[in-house]
Design a protein around this motif. Sequence first.
Motif, PDB file in Angstrom:
ATOM      1  N   ASP B 107      -7.567 -24.321  -1.700  1.00 42.92           N
ATOM      2  CA  ASP B 107      -7.785 -23.008  -1.082  1.00 42.92           C
ATOM      3  C   ASP B 107      -7.020 -22.866   0.240  1.00 42.92           C
ATOM      4  O   ASP B 107      -6.690 -21.766   0.661  1.00 42.92           O
ATOM      5  CB  ASP B 107      -9.280 -22.792  -0.827  1.00 42.92           C
ATOM      6  CG  ASP B 107     -10.049 -22.709  -2.138  1.00 42.92           C
ATOM      7  OD1 ASP B 107      -9.388 -22.372  -3.154  1.00 42.92           O
ATOM      8  OD2 ASP B 107     -11.252 -22.997  -2.152  1.00 42.92           O
ATOM      9  N   GLU B 108      -6.765 -24.020   0.835  1.00 42.84           N
ATOM     10  CA  GLU B 108      -6.048 -23.971   2.112  1.00 42.84           C
ATOM     11  C   GLU B 108      -4.534 -23.820   1.920  1.00 42.84           C
ATOM     12  O   GLU B 108      -3.819 -23.547   2.876  1.00 42.84           O
ATOM     13  CB  GLU B 108      -6.310 -25.258   2.907  1.00 42.84           C
ATOM     14  CG  GLU B 108      -7.746 -25.412   3.348  1.00 42.84           C
ATOM     15  CD  GLU B 108      -8.008 -26.809   3.880  1.00 42.84           C
ATOM     16  OE1 GLU B 108      -7.028 -27.534   4.161  1.00 42.84           O
ATOM     17  OE2 GLU B 108      -9.191 -27.181   3.996  1.00 42.84           O
ATOM     18  N   VAL B 109      -4.123 -24.032   0.696  1.00 41.86           N
ATOM     19  CA  VAL B 109      -2.666 -24.002   0.445  1.00 41.86           C
ATOM     20  C   VAL B 109      -2.278 -22.648  -0.132  1.00 41.86           C
ATOM     21  O   VAL B 109      -2.738 -22.274  -1.209  1.00 41.86           O
ATOM     22  CB  VAL B 109      -2.258 -25.126  -0.528  1.00 41.86           C
ATOM     23  CG1 VAL B 109      -0.765 -25.156  -0.733  1.00 41.86           C
ATOM     24  CG2 VAL B 109      -2.747 -26.465  -0.022  1.00 41.86           C
ATOM     25  N   SER B 110      -1.434 -21.936   0.587  1.00 45.03           N
ATOM     26  CA  SER B 110      -1.006 -20.626   0.079  1.00 45.03           C
ATOM     27  C   SER B 110       0.277 -20.765  -0.738  1.00 45.03           C
ATOM     28  O   SER B 110       1.049 -21.723  -0.560  1.00 45.03           O
ATOM     29  CB  SER B 110      -0.778 -19.663   1.233  1.00 45.03           C
ATOM     30  OG  SER B 110       0.401 -20.029   1.907  1.00 45.03           O
ATOM     31  N   LEU B 111       0.508 -19.790  -1.589  1.00 43.15           N
ATOM     32  CA  LEU B 111       1.716 -19.768  -2.418  1.00 43.15           C
ATOM     33  C   LEU B 111       2.962 -19.660  -1.537  1.00 43.15           C
ATOM     34  O   LEU B 111       3.959 -20.331  -1.764  1.00 43.15           O
ATOM     35  CB  LEU B 111       1.623 -18.577  -3.366  1.00 43.15           C
ATOM     36  CG  LEU B 111       2.625 -18.538  -4.505  1.00 43.15           C
ATOM     37  CD1 LEU B 111       1.943 -18.016  -5.753  1.00 43.15           C
ATOM     38  CD2 LEU B 111       3.820 -17.693  -4.159  1.00 43.15           C
ATOM     39  N   ASP B 112       2.846 -18.827  -0.528  1.00 39.15           N
ATOM     40  CA  ASP B 112       3.983 -18.650   0.382  1.00 39.15           C
ATOM     41  C   ASP B 112       4.366 -19.959   1.058  1.00 39.15           C
ATOM     42  O   ASP B 112       5.553 -20.266   1.214  1.00 39.15           O
ATOM     43  CB  ASP B 112       3.612 -17.639   1.477  1.00 39.15           C
ATOM     44  CG  ASP B 112       3.732 -16.217   0.965  1.00 39.15           C
ATOM     45  OD1 ASP B 112       4.254 -16.053  -0.170  1.00 39.15           O
ATOM     46  OD2 ASP B 112       3.297 -15.294   1.669  1.00 39.15           O
ATOM     47  N   MET B 113       3.322 -20.724   1.412  1.00 37.91           N
ATOM     48  CA  MET B 113       3.586 -22.003   2.061  1.00 37.91           C
ATOM     49  C   MET B 113       4.329 -22.955   1.118  1.00 37.91           C
ATOM     50  O   MET B 113       5.321 -23.577   1.494  1.00 37.91           O
ATOM     51  CB  MET B 113       2.257 -22.619   2.494  1.00 37.91           C
ATOM     52  CG  MET B 113       2.410 -23.867   3.312  1.00 37.91           C
ATOM     53  SD  MET B 113       0.807 -24.653   3.517  1.00 37.91           S
ATOM     54  CE  MET B 113       0.936 -25.970   2.345  1.00 37.91           C
ATOM     55  N   LEU B 114       3.845 -23.024  -0.110  1.00 39.10           N
ATOM     56  CA  LEU B 114       4.491 -23.918  -1.090  1.00 39.10           C
ATOM     57  C   LEU B 114       5.943 -23.501  -1.342  1.00 39.10           C
ATOM     58  O   LEU B 114       6.842 -24.337  -1.417  1.00 39.10           O
ATOM     59  CB  LEU B 114       3.701 -23.937  -2.395  1.00 39.10           C
ATOM     60  CG  LEU B 114       2.308 -24.572  -2.345  1.00 39.10           C
ATOM     61  CD1 LEU B 114       1.694 -24.620  -3.746  1.00 39.10           C
ATOM     62  CD2 LEU B 114       2.373 -25.996  -1.778  1.00 39.10           C
ATOM     63  N   LEU B 115       6.143 -22.209  -1.488  1.00 36.26           N
ATOM     64  CA  LEU B 115       7.501 -21.706  -1.719  1.00 36.26           C
ATOM     65  C   LEU B 115       8.423 -22.066  -0.563  1.00 36.26           C
ATOM     66  O   LEU B 115       9.562 -22.492  -0.758  1.00 36.26           O
ATOM     67  CB  LEU B 115       7.462 -20.183  -1.909  1.00 36.26           C
ATOM     68  CG  LEU B 115       8.801 -19.521  -2.198  1.00 36.26           C
ATOM     69  CD1 LEU B 115       9.379 -20.012  -3.527  1.00 36.26           C
ATOM     70  CD2 LEU B 115       8.665 -18.003  -2.208  1.00 36.26           C
ATOM     71  N   LYS B 116       7.893 -21.903   0.643  1.00 31.66           N
ATOM     72  CA  LYS B 116       8.684 -22.219   1.838  1.00 31.66           C
ATOM     73  C   LYS B 116       9.061 -23.706   1.842  1.00 31.66           C
ATOM     74  O   LYS B 116      10.202 -24.063   2.153  1.00 31.66           O
ATOM     75  CB  LYS B 116       7.856 -21.871   3.084  1.00 31.66           C
ATOM     76  CG  LYS B 116       8.657 -21.857   4.364  1.00 31.66           C
ATOM     77  CD  LYS B 116       7.853 -21.176   5.472  1.00 31.66           C
ATOM     78  CE  LYS B 116       8.600 -21.227   6.793  1.00 31.66           C
ATOM     79  NZ  LYS B 116       8.524 -22.558   7.416  1.00 31.66           N
ATOM     80  N   LEU B 117       8.088 -24.553   1.444  1.00 35.18           N
ATOM     81  CA  LEU B 117       8.351 -25.995   1.407  1.00 35.18           C
ATOM     82  C   LEU B 117       9.461 -26.333   0.408  1.00 35.18           C
ATOM     83  O   LEU B 117      10.326 -27.154   0.680  1.00 35.18           O
ATOM     84  CB  LEU B 117       7.082 -26.772   1.059  1.00 35.18           C
ATOM     85  CG  LEU B 117       5.951 -26.731   2.088  1.00 35.18           C
ATOM     86  CD1 LEU B 117       4.745 -27.538   1.605  1.00 35.18           C
ATOM     87  CD2 LEU B 117       6.427 -27.269   3.441  1.00 35.18           C
ATOM     88  N   ILE B 118       9.384 -25.680  -0.729  1.00 40.67           N
ATOM     89  CA  ILE B 118      10.430 -25.921  -1.741  1.00 40.67           C
ATOM     90  C   ILE B 118      11.791 -25.499  -1.195  1.00 40.67           C
ATOM     91  O   ILE B 118      12.783 -26.223  -1.309  1.00 40.67           O
ATOM     92  CB  ILE B 118      10.120 -25.159  -3.041  1.00 40.67           C
ATOM     93  CG1 ILE B 118       8.864 -25.737  -3.715  1.00 40.67           C
ATOM     94  CG2 ILE B 118      11.295 -25.228  -4.009  1.00 40.67           C
ATOM     95  CD1 ILE B 118       8.399 -24.945  -4.921  1.00 40.67           C
TER      96      ILE B 118
END
Lengths: 399, 178
Positions: B107-118
């Motif tokens: 729940d703490e991990v947003s999609l935007d965050m993951l995309l940014k990491l990639i």
Amino acid sequence: MREEKNIDRLFQEKLKDFEVLPPNKSWNFIEQNMVVKSPKKKTAFWMRVTSIAAMLLAFITLGNKYIAPNNFSEIQQFIFKQKDTIKSIVQTGEAKTQTLLKNGTLKLPTKVIPLNAQKQITETELEEFTILEKVRQKQPNVSFTLKDGENLPLNKEISAPEFSKEKRWSIAYNVAPIYFSSFGSSSSPVNHELENNSVSGKSNFSHGIKIAFKLNNKFSVQSGVNLVGVGYTTNNIQLPPGVAIISLTDIAGISRTTSKIPAGSYTKKMEKPGSYPNSHTGSIDQVFGYIEIPLEIKYQITGGKLGVNIVGGFSTLFLNKNELLIEADGFRTSIGEASNLKDINFSGNIGVDVDYLIHKNIYINVSPMLKVQTNTFSKSTGDFQPYYLGIYTGLNFKF
Amino acid sequence: MSLNKLIKQCALNDKTAQATVYELYGSKLFALCLKYSNNKQEAQDNFQDGFITIFHKIEQFNFKGSFEGWMKRIMVNTVLQKYRKKNVLNIVTENIPDEVIVDVDEDEVSLDMLLKLIQELPERYRLVFNLYVLDGYTHKEISSFLNIAEGTSKSNLSRARFILKEKVESILSDQISG
């Protein structure tokens, strides 16, 4: 709640149905690029088609000019005719206007002005035409296209037969005077008893049909049928008076051997002139003919208008004529046929074949050939190896 | 209008049909480009170029497989072609375990965050991670796409996983401490 998670799984789950609306301007960009690229493609295609068509047209025009130069003047004549027509139309128009004016039914009609204008334009155009034509007549290569054409191989006269490259067959009718002679000693092969008599060849004659098929640019194979008549004369034959030849061993079918005198005594006399008191000196002509079927390979040295080829091959000869004649004191008498000639024999052929274009597909064909015969005689006495030389001349039709 | 008819109309350069295809698949394909690219601008460029290629090649589509899959391959290929042009150096193979575990609350991990990491991953790692983890290509296929050894592909994937794990954990710890 925190938990240990495989990092792959984390990303897969979160990004599974991930969708983002693209920026608005993206579609415009794509659309514009689609619009630009598609017509470009089409234009390129049409340009290609058009340029190919233009090239073909140029080739045909140039071809017509060089192959049938009269066509050009026909076009000119057509233009002249058109000019005359235009002139007469204009004149008629003028006449009509004048009539109308004379009758006074019309005041100066407004139509006169355009008609005059048209006339002026037409006249100017006609003058331009004439000038252009004069220039063309003086300098036919003045235009760019024609200058270009000068460099094309199409221009050369030799190119005419190149159009008939696809013509692989040729048929020729040839006639040849033949000189028959022998490589070996010039002794007579008629009979061993005449071995020491001198022999001379007789000029004779051959004619026939020759068919050739072009295998590739260089090689052709040819065959045909020839009727060949050859012969030679055995000289200095001593003939007893009033009697026909009795029995030469190699002569068969003599019907008129009526003499009762034993054979041996006479043949001996024949060898030695003057040994018999009232004898005549004469000669024996052996004449024979063949149906010749050659099989030859032609190698082309030059093509085009003047084609030169080397020919080599062999012929099968079927004996169809065989006669012995005695000639003495102006008399000529058949004494039968020689039994020493083989029914079938062969010859090795070598020569040159020259074609010269005279009209469209028709060539003059001259072909000097040397044909050396093998096993002509079944039991030749001397080493008589006959050959014949012929200059085959005729017309060749290629198709 | 059926999908097949729509595709055929696109092949005839029908503007409306092309716009419909764009409407239907644009979001999915743009998301794909975002994953494979290192920022939005690059993603947009790839997306546009890829879509133009799709419309130009649409007449070659043989109606056998999935149309969406076909378009995705073209998009991926567009990205990879640019990558090949850049000619990135090969990285030496290392031995790293297959599975990487991260301690995380989803729940703490947003999609935007993951995309940014990639997107922040070095290019080679980003491509391999995307191809293998998110789009299911094998290492063999990836090695041929990128013209690298299979071992290199595996090694790059492991490096990508570690970088992502470290970043995710560091962000989460920042969030907690913050």
